[in-house]
Design a protein around this motif. Structure first.
Motif, PDB file in Angstrom:
ATOM      1  N   MET A   1      -3.180 -17.715  -4.424  1.00 48.61           N
ATOM      2  CA  MET A   1      -3.606 -16.203  -4.248  1.00 48.61           C
ATOM      3  C   MET A   1      -2.463 -15.199  -4.036  1.00 48.61           C
ATOM      4  O   MET A   1      -2.043 -15.622  -3.004  1.00 48.61           O
ATOM      5  N   PHE A   2      -2.462 -14.215  -4.658  1.00 48.42           N
ATOM      6  CA  PHE A   2      -1.239 -13.263  -4.338  1.00 48.42           C
ATOM      7  C   PHE A   2      -1.915 -12.388  -3.264  1.00 48.42           C
ATOM      8  O   PHE A   2      -3.133 -11.743  -3.157  1.00 48.42           O
ATOM      9  N   ALA A   3      -1.167 -12.517  -1.974  1.00 51.73           N
ATOM     10  CA  ALA A   3      -1.469 -11.792  -0.809  1.00 51.73           C
ATOM     11  C   ALA A   3      -1.192 -10.175  -0.960  1.00 51.73           C
ATOM     12  O   ALA A   3      -0.377  -9.688  -1.387  1.00 51.73           O
ATOM     13  N   ILE A   4      -1.913  -9.324  -0.058  1.00 56.84           N
ATOM     14  CA  ILE A   4      -1.607  -8.007   0.353  1.00 56.84           C
ATOM     15  C   ILE A   4      -1.682  -7.660   1.665  1.00 56.84           C
ATOM     16  O   ILE A   4      -2.725  -8.100   2.271  1.00 56.84           O
ATOM     17  N   LEU A   5      -0.661  -7.001   2.192  1.00 54.82           N
ATOM     18  CA  LEU A   5      -0.854  -6.815   3.584  1.00 54.82           C
ATOM     19  C   LEU A   5      -1.956  -5.985   3.935  1.00 54.82           C
ATOM     20  O   LEU A   5      -2.062  -4.748   3.242  1.00 54.82           O
ATOM     21  N   ALA A   6      -2.389  -5.930   4.957  1.00 50.75           N
ATOM     22  CA  ALA A   6      -3.294  -5.088   5.516  1.00 50.75           C
ATOM     23  C   ALA A   6      -2.869  -3.635   6.013  1.00 50.75           C
ATOM     24  O   ALA A   6      -1.807  -3.729   6.525  1.00 50.75           O
ATOM     25  N   PRO A   7      -3.349  -2.655   5.881  1.00 47.79           N
ATOM     26  CA  PRO A   7      -3.089  -1.286   6.287  1.00 47.79           C
ATOM     27  C   PRO A   7      -2.647  -1.189   7.876  1.00 47.79           C
ATOM     28  O   PRO A   7      -1.858  -0.528   8.452  1.00 47.79           O
ATOM     29  N   SER A   8      -3.463  -2.138   8.572  1.00 42.59           N
ATOM     30  CA  SER A   8      -3.395  -2.200  10.104  1.00 42.59           C
ATOM     31  C   SER A   8      -1.879  -2.815  10.456  1.00 42.59           C
ATOM     32  O   SER A   8      -1.514  -2.521  11.495  1.00 42.59           O
ATOM     33  N   LEU A   9      -0.966  -3.040   9.563  1.00 48.44           N
ATOM     34  CA  LEU A   9       0.135  -3.509  10.088  1.00 48.44           C
ATOM     35  C   LEU A   9       1.023  -2.291  10.182  1.00 48.44           C
ATOM     36  O   LEU A   9       2.240  -2.453  10.590  1.00 48.44           O
ATOM     37  N   GLY A  10       0.496  -1.327  10.144  1.00 49.76           N
ATOM     38  CA  GLY A  10       1.460   0.044  10.227  1.00 49.76           C
ATOM     39  C   GLY A  10       2.340   0.547   9.363  1.00 49.76           C
ATOM     40  O   GLY A  10       3.317   1.298   9.363  1.00 49.76           O
ATOM     41  N   LEU A  11       1.935   0.080   8.082  1.00 45.97           N
ATOM     42  CA  LEU A  11       2.884   0.400   6.705  1.00 45.97           C
ATOM     43  C   LEU A  11       2.669   1.964   6.668  1.00 45.97           C
ATOM     44  O   LEU A  11       1.649   2.577   6.712  1.00 45.97           O
ATOM     45  N   LYS A  12       3.723   2.473   6.042  1.00 46.48           N
ATOM     46  CA  LYS A  12       3.476   3.895   5.775  1.00 46.48           C
ATOM     47  C   LYS A  12       2.455   3.980   4.381  1.00 46.48           C
ATOM     48  O   LYS A  12       2.258   3.257   3.786  1.00 46.48           O
ATOM     49  N   ALA A  13       1.686   5.003   4.299  1.00 48.60           N
ATOM     50  CA  ALA A  13       0.937   5.230   3.137  1.00 48.60           C
ATOM     51  C   ALA A  13       1.511   5.080   1.732  1.00 48.60           C
ATOM     52  O   ALA A  13       0.843   4.548   1.159  1.00 48.60           O
ATOM     53  N   GLN A  14       2.816   5.453   1.558  1.00 43.21           N
ATOM     54  CA  GLN A  14       3.477   5.286   0.312  1.00 43.21           C
ATOM     55  C   GLN A  14       3.603   3.583   0.053  1.00 43.21           C
ATOM     56  O   GLN A  14       3.256   3.081  -0.860  1.00 43.21           O
ATOM     57  N   GLN A  15       3.702   2.912   1.077  1.00 39.42           N
ATOM     58  CA  GLN A  15       4.100   1.500   1.198  1.00 39.42           C
ATOM     59  C   GLN A  15       2.839   0.868   0.848  1.00 39.42           C
ATOM     60  O   GLN A  15       2.571  -0.033   0.031  1.00 39.42           O
ATOM     61  N   GLU A  16       1.604   1.359   1.474  1.00 41.36           N
ATOM     62  CA  GLU A  16       0.226   0.866   1.244  1.00 41.36           C
ATOM     63  C   GLU A  16      -0.021   0.982  -0.133  1.00 41.36           C
ATOM     64  O   GLU A  16      -0.665   0.122  -0.911  1.00 41.36           O
ATOM     65  N   GLN A  17       0.372   2.103  -0.782  1.00 39.66           N
ATOM     66  CA  GLN A  17       0.053   2.340  -2.232  1.00 39.66           C
ATOM     67  C   GLN A  17       0.817   1.558  -2.963  1.00 39.66           C
ATOM     68  O   GLN A  17       0.052   0.729  -4.025  1.00 39.66           O
ATOM     69  N   GLN A  18       1.829   1.242  -2.611  1.00 45.14           N
ATOM     70  CA  GLN A  18       2.714   0.386  -3.727  1.00 45.14           C
ATOM     71  C   GLN A  18       2.064  -1.091  -3.569  1.00 45.14           C
ATOM     72  O   GLN A  18       2.103  -1.734  -4.699  1.00 45.14           O
ATOM     73  N   LEU A  19       1.724  -1.521  -2.386  1.00 43.36           N
ATOM     74  CA  LEU A  19       1.052  -2.933  -2.390  1.00 43.36           C
ATOM     75  C   LEU A  19       0.005  -2.898  -3.019  1.00 43.36           C
ATOM     76  O   LEU A  19      -0.431  -4.142  -3.753  1.00 43.36           O
ATOM     77  N   VAL A  20      -1.021  -1.888  -3.056  1.00 44.99           N
ATOM     78  CA  VAL A  20      -2.247  -1.889  -3.755  1.00 44.99           C
ATOM     79  C   VAL A  20      -1.965  -2.089  -5.214  1.00 44.99           C
ATOM     80  O   VAL A  20      -2.680  -2.843  -6.079  1.00 44.99           O
ATOM     81  N   ALA A  21      -0.851  -1.216  -5.614  1.00 43.01           N
ATOM     82  CA  ALA A  21      -0.813  -1.105  -6.950  1.00 43.01           C
ATOM     83  C   ALA A  21      -0.146  -2.458  -7.753  1.00 43.01           C
ATOM     84  O   ALA A  21      -0.448  -3.086  -8.612  1.00 43.01           O
ATOM     85  N   LEU A  22       0.648  -3.025  -6.690  1.00 40.92           N
ATOM     86  CA  LEU A  22       1.227  -4.759  -7.092  1.00 40.92           C
ATOM     87  C   LEU A  22       0.126  -5.537  -7.054  1.00 40.92           C
ATOM     88  O   LEU A  22       0.149  -6.541  -8.065  1.00 40.92           O
ATOM     89  N   HIS A  23      -0.751  -5.311  -6.171  1.00 41.22           N
ATOM     90  CA  HIS A  23      -1.924  -6.374  -6.053  1.00 41.22           C
ATOM     91  C   HIS A  23      -2.637  -6.334  -7.412  1.00 41.22           C
ATOM     92  O   HIS A  23      -3.080  -7.308  -8.011  1.00 41.22           O
ATOM     93  N   GLN A  24      -3.001  -5.109  -7.876  1.00 41.60           N
ATOM     94  CA  GLN A  24      -3.683  -4.791  -9.000  1.00 41.60           C
ATOM     95  C   GLN A  24      -3.016  -5.420 -10.395  1.00 41.60           C
ATOM     96  O   GLN A  24      -3.571  -5.922 -11.189  1.00 41.60           O
ATOM     97  N   ARG A  25      -1.840  -5.099 -10.307  1.00 45.36           N
ATOM     98  CA  ARG A  25      -0.886  -5.418 -11.455  1.00 45.36           C
ATOM     99  C   ARG A  25      -0.796  -7.012 -11.741  1.00 45.36           C
ATOM    100  O   ARG A  25      -0.824  -7.600 -12.784  1.00 45.36           O
TER     101      ARG A  25
END
Length: 289
Positions: A1-25
């Motif tokens: 299963m492809f993981a996605i880091l949680a927003p609580s890890l302190g990532l910037k909003a742009q990084q969080e968006q990149q992770l969400v997009a990567l997860h979706q792709r």
């Protein structure tokens, strides 16, 4: 299963968006692969690997999952040499990062063996399958689903080596356990029945194999739908059994269905498609005699 880091890890909003997009792709690519849209899945997985390497790093487990899925897609397209290369690269990293007995490492060895088998490197494939099976059997137990997969794969490789009696014994053993654990209509159970029937055919028992393939075809159409690749594979195998019994008219009909289905699902240059087309010509020639 492809993981996605949680927003609580302190990532910037742009990084969080990149992770969400990567997860979706990633999940989009996986869905394409499951639907048999392999060329599209390959292109998407390649993009996911690039993005994951940039975000997580080349040795991160998520990046390796994407590379492993890319290799599986390449194998599905019949690009076995590329699949071998990718699986070897992933295996090397997983051996160093995760260790030789980690489930992901064993999965890479199993996938490498499958590519080797398709490339005709039969002895090397058997060695890899035996190694994976031994570890899984010791760590997971003889009836764990992953162990059963290894036992099935080894039996298939032995079949390719012409060791039909040993392959038949292996397939019957796996089939018995899968029927008991998964049920008679589970796709894995049907795969074992298909493999057993193929071994019977190789041992010059086409009538037995024909009966088995007819039963498998009915169940696969019900469980998987009439346009699934496994259904076309059964049509192909059934056609070979009918051809061996000089039932050329019916054999040609099933082989034509297999070839049309393979072409639609896998593409015109896939080995399955080409082999089915060659078989159609051979059977058609027999009808004209």
């Amino acid at each position: 299963m492809f993981a996605i880091l949680a927003p609580s890890l302190g990532l910037k909003a742009q990084q969080e968006q990149q992770l969400v997009a990567l997860h979706q792709r990633y999940h989009s690519a996986a869905a394409m692969s499951a639907q048999g849209r392999l060329a599209e899945a390959e292109r998407e997985f390649r993009e996911v690997v690039i993005l994951s390497s940039r975000i997580f790093g080349k040795e991160h487990p998520d990046t390796l999952v994407s590379r492993s899925d890319l290799a599986a897609t390449l194998a599905g397209e019949g690009k076995y040499a590329e699949a071998e290369k990718e699986n070897r690269a992933v295996l090397t990293i997983r051996m160093g990062v995760l260790g030789p007995e980690h489930p992901d490492t064993l999965l890479s060895r199993n996938n490498l063996a499958a590519a080797l088998q398709e490339l005709g490197k039969k002895a090397e494939a058997v060695r890899e399958y035996r190694t994976v099976m031994a570890v899984r059997q010791r760590v997971l137990g003889a009836e764990h689903l992953e162990t059963l997969e290894s036992r099935n794969n080894l039996a298939t490789a032995l079949h390719d080596q012409g060791k039909y009696a040993e392959a038949e014994k292996g397939h019957r053993s796996v089939l018995e356990v899968r029927e008991r654990l998964l049920g008679a209509e589970h796709p894995k159970t049907l795969a074992s029945r298909n493999n057993l029937a193929a071994v019977l055919q190789e041992q010059n028992r086409p009538a037995e194999a024909e009966q088995e393939h007819r039963a498998i075809l009915t169940l696969r159409e019900q469980v998987l739908g009439p346009r699934h690749t496994d259904v076309f594979l059964t049509c192909f195998n059934l056609a070979l059994c009918l051809e061996a019994q000089s039932k050329f008219s019916e054999a040609l009909a099933f082989m034509q269905r297999a070839q049309t289905g393979f072409k639609q699902q896998l593409g015109a240059i896939h080995p399955h498609t080409q082999f089915a087309a060659e078989s159609m010509q051979r059977i058609a020639a027999e009808l004209k005699k």
